[in-house]
Design a protein around this motif. Structure first.
Motif, PDB file in Angstrom:
ATOM      1  N   UNK A 125     -12.472  16.521   2.317  1.00 24.22           N
ATOM      2  CA  UNK A 125     -12.252  15.079   2.280  1.00 24.22           C
ATOM      3  C   UNK A 125     -13.464  14.332   1.755  1.00 24.22           C
ATOM      4  N   UNK A 126     -14.656  14.907   1.918  1.00 22.76           N
ATOM      5  CA  UNK A 126     -15.853  14.214   1.436  1.00 22.76           C
ATOM      6  C   UNK A 126     -15.716  13.851  -0.030  1.00 22.76           C
ATOM      7  N   UNK A 127     -15.162  14.781  -0.813  1.00 22.58           N
ATOM      8  CA  UNK A 127     -15.041  14.486  -2.234  1.00 22.58           C
ATOM      9  C   UNK A 127     -13.642  13.987  -2.589  1.00 22.58           C
ATOM     10  N   UNK A 128     -12.933  13.460  -1.596  1.00 26.27           N
ATOM     11  CA  UNK A 128     -11.631  12.875  -1.889  1.00 26.27           C
ATOM     12  C   UNK A 128     -11.851  11.414  -2.272  1.00 26.27           C
ATOM     13  N   UNK A 129     -11.549  11.085  -3.524  1.00 25.05           N
ATOM     14  CA  UNK A 129     -11.908   9.739  -3.954  1.00 25.05           C
ATOM     15  C   UNK A 129     -11.051   8.680  -3.286  1.00 25.05           C
ATOM     16  N   UNK A 130      -9.932   9.084  -2.664  1.00 22.68           N
ATOM     17  CA  UNK A 130      -9.101   8.087  -1.999  1.00 22.68           C
ATOM     18  C   UNK A 130      -9.876   7.395  -0.874  1.00 22.68           C
ATOM     19  N   UNK A 131     -10.717   8.163  -0.159  1.00 19.74           N
ATOM     20  CA  UNK A 131     -11.440   7.587   0.977  1.00 19.74           C
ATOM     21  C   UNK A 131     -12.429   6.524   0.493  1.00 19.74           C
ATOM     22  N   UNK A 132     -13.283   6.924  -0.463  1.00 23.13           N
ATOM     23  CA  UNK A 132     -14.252   5.963  -0.999  1.00 23.13           C
ATOM     24  C   UNK A 132     -13.523   4.820  -1.703  1.00 23.13           C
ATOM     25  N   UNK A 133     -12.447   5.162  -2.420  1.00 24.26           N
ATOM     26  CA  UNK A 133     -11.688   4.136  -3.145  1.00 24.26           C
ATOM     27  C   UNK A 133     -11.150   3.072  -2.212  1.00 24.26           C
ATOM     28  N   UNK A 134     -10.535   3.502  -1.101  1.00 19.76           N
ATOM     29  CA  UNK A 134      -9.958   2.530  -0.165  1.00 19.76           C
ATOM     30  C   UNK A 134     -11.059   1.688   0.485  1.00 19.76           C
ATOM     31  N   UNK A 135     -12.193   2.345   0.813  1.00 21.18           N
ATOM     32  CA  UNK A 135     -13.308   1.597   1.403  1.00 21.18           C
ATOM     33  C   UNK A 135     -13.792   0.511   0.437  1.00 21.18           C
TER      34      UNK A 135
ATOM     35  N   UNK B 177       0.815  -1.211   0.000  1.00 22.90           N
ATOM     36  CA  UNK B 177       0.000   0.000   0.000  1.00 22.90           C
ATOM     37  C   UNK B 177       0.848   1.259   0.000  1.00 22.90           C
ATOM     38  N   UNK B 178       2.016   1.213   0.667  1.00 25.30           N
ATOM     39  CA  UNK B 178       2.830   2.424   0.719  1.00 25.30           C
ATOM     40  C   UNK B 178       3.651   2.600  -0.552  1.00 25.30           C
ATOM     41  N   UNK B 179       4.314   1.519  -0.991  1.00 27.67           N
ATOM     42  CA  UNK B 179       5.257   1.691  -2.092  1.00 27.67           C
ATOM     43  C   UNK B 179       4.773   1.129  -3.430  1.00 27.67           C
ATOM     44  N   UNK B 180       4.566  -0.188  -3.477  1.00 25.25           N
ATOM     45  CA  UNK B 180       4.354  -0.813  -4.783  1.00 25.25           C
ATOM     46  C   UNK B 180       3.045  -0.389  -5.430  1.00 25.25           C
ATOM     47  N   UNK B 181       1.974  -0.282  -4.636  1.00 23.44           N
ATOM     48  CA  UNK B 181       0.697   0.157  -5.197  1.00 23.44           C
ATOM     49  C   UNK B 181       0.331   1.523  -4.642  1.00 23.44           C
ATOM     50  N   UNK B 182       1.299   2.411  -4.593  1.00 28.51           N
ATOM     51  CA  UNK B 182       1.044   3.715  -3.990  1.00 28.51           C
ATOM     52  C   UNK B 182      -0.255   4.319  -4.503  1.00 28.51           C
ATOM     53  N   UNK B 183      -1.045   4.765  -3.556  1.00 27.92           N
ATOM     54  CA  UNK B 183      -2.413   5.175  -3.872  1.00 27.92           C
ATOM     55  C   UNK B 183      -2.464   6.310  -4.893  1.00 27.92           C
ATOM     56  N   UNK B 184      -1.474   7.203  -4.861  1.00 30.50           N
ATOM     57  CA  UNK B 184      -1.500   8.317  -5.807  1.00 30.50           C
ATOM     58  C   UNK B 184      -0.833   7.951  -7.123  1.00 30.50           C
ATOM     59  N   UNK B 185       0.385   7.431  -7.046  1.00 27.01           N
ATOM     60  CA  UNK B 185       1.141   7.255  -8.280  1.00 27.01           C
ATOM     61  C   UNK B 185       0.732   6.021  -9.062  1.00 27.01           C
ATOM     62  N   UNK B 186       0.222   4.991  -8.393  1.00 29.23           N
ATOM     63  CA  UNK B 186      -0.107   3.776  -9.118  1.00 29.23           C
ATOM     64  C   UNK B 186      -1.617   3.593  -9.296  1.00 29.23           C
ATOM     65  N   UNK B 187      -2.417   4.052  -8.330  1.00 26.61           N
ATOM     66  CA  UNK B 187      -3.856   3.830  -8.428  1.00 26.61           C
ATOM     67  C   UNK B 187      -4.620   5.074  -8.852  1.00 26.61           C
ATOM     68  N   UNK B 188      -3.972   6.216  -8.850  1.00 27.91           N
ATOM     69  CA  UNK B 188      -4.620   7.480  -9.234  1.00 27.91           C
ATOM     70  C   UNK B 188      -5.830   7.805  -8.374  1.00 27.91           C
ATOM     71  N   UNK B 189      -5.730   7.601  -7.078  1.00 29.03           N
ATOM     72  CA  UNK B 189      -6.816   8.024  -6.202  1.00 29.03           C
ATOM     73  C   UNK B 189      -6.322   9.226  -5.398  1.00 29.03           C
TER      74      UNK B 189
END
Lengths: 190, 194
Positions: A109-119, A10-22
């Motif tokens: 944060x409500x419209x931060x897709x990272x939160x919904x994405x991770x959920x 989660x931190x490096x290989x599938x980094x939420x910003x650079x690899x998943x675009x959330x």
């Protein structure tokens, strides 16, 4: 699955910003200074872990038994939106200092897709509750790592002599691309 | 005249992606090919138009304080509809867009238009605004997808343009998204000024 693998992934290989675009919007929006980047990370980590716990419980104890999987999107976003409001109210009352530090970022944060994405990912990967919490927290750390690295670079970018048309967003995106390239190097880790 | 400008401002002058920098996550996440970009763009357009219609119809009924949550519920309803329709009729596209379909809910473009335009204007203008913004968004995503697909795998909409092994794989992968978008924004900025 071992927790260490989840954390490193989660931190490096599938980094939420650079690899998943959330969570690209806050990544571009609040990364002009390191201090705001750190504040945003704190707020994201807090809400992300809470939201993952609550949405997980809703999925397993309400949606799954009743066969209401269709309502996943609606119920999750509602829960996240009200959770953010709740956190804001509670923080204001309980810890004014923390509210001062995180307050401005909470409504964003409500419209931060990272939160919904991770959920949603926690459900999709079929993690159990503890794995989900670890995954959410590690994702938030990954978010923080990416955004602080980027903020540090951006503070310097203002001083660099570059072609006029590239100033501002374009050069920031290209720097983000090069950072993403560096993060690709971690792919083999997991 | 004003309907026409409501419609056309979304393409270049107020393009949600290139100028307003809204909805970045799907923009970068799904545009590994032109088809994916187009599919995502059209799905978002549908949600945008429908949400705009409903929001502009109920705008006088909703109390000001619970405005945003109500908008989110309306948007989430249409996203669920898109999700189910796409899963049923276009399973391949659904598979490749994956997580980003439910994430239309948190796309700032949709909520932004509901809040900034539809909650203040009548139904007809809201439809044109939603359509214009949505097609502008689709245009941006398709363009980005086409450039990445062409540079990365030598194809355009799935048709071979040049042999695949001359392509630079980087552009299909994550870093390519940032870099191509950076250059596209620089070009659009230049065009807008001229």
């Amino acid at each position: 699955m071992s927790y260490l693998v989840i954390i490193i992934a989660a931190i490096l290989a599938n980094n939420i910003i650079f690899m998943q675009f959330l969570g690209i919007c806050p990544f571009l929006g609040v990364s002009k200074k390191i201090s705001t980047a750190v504040g945003m990370t704190g707020a994201v980590a807090f809400v992300m872990v809470l939201a993952t716990i609550v949405t997980y419980l809703i999925q397993k104890s309400v949606l799954d038994p009743l066969g209401l999987g269709v309502l996943q999107t609606i119920s999750f976003i509602l829960v996240i939106a009200s959770l953010v409001q709740l956190v804001e109210i509670v923080l204001k009352k309980v810890s004014p200092a923390l509210y001062q530090a995180l307050g401005v970022f909470l409504p964003l944060i409500t419209t931060n897709c990272a939160i919904l994405g991770v959920a949603l990912l926690t459900i999709q990967y079929e993690y159990n509750l503890l794995e989900g919490v670890v995954f959410a927290f590690a994702s938030a750390i990954g978010f923080g790592l990416a955004i602080s690295l980027f903020a540090g670079l951006r503070e310097h970018l203002d001083l660099v002599n570059i072609p006029k048309g590239m100033k501002g967003t374009p050069i920031a995106l290209i720097v983000a691309g090069i950072l993403a390239m560096a993060f690709m190097g971690f792919t083999g880790l997991v | 005249m004003s309907q026409l400008s409501n419609f056309s401002k979304g393409f270049i002058k107020e393009n949600p992606v290139f100028i307003l920098l809204l909805g970045m996550c799907p923009t970068l996440g799904v545009t590994s090919s032109a088809i994916n970009g187009l599919g995502m763009g059209l799905a978002t357009t549908f949600v945008l138009v429908m949400a705009n219609i409903v929001v502009s119809m109920v705008k006088n009924v909703i109390p000001d304080k619970v405005r945003i949550p109500s908008f989110i519920v309306i948007i989430a309803t249409f996203v669920t509809i898109v999700q189910l329709l796409m899963e049923g009729f276009l399973p391949a596209l659904f598979e490749s867009l994956g997580l980003f379909i439910p994430l239309i809910v948190v796309n700032c473009v949709v909520l932004g238009r509901a809040e900034a335009f539809a909650s203040k204007n009548n139904v007809v203008s809201s439809i044109f605004d939603g359509l214009g913004m949505g097609l502008g968004f689709s245009f941006a995503l398709t363009l980005l997808g086409a450039v990445r697909e062409l540079l990365g795998s030598g194809k355009l909409f799935g048709f071979s343009i040049y042999p695949e092994n001359y392509g630079m794989l980087l552009f299909v992968l994550a870093p390519g998204a940032f870099i191509v978008l950076g250059y596209l924004i620089a070009i659009i900025k230049k065009l807008n000024k001229a």
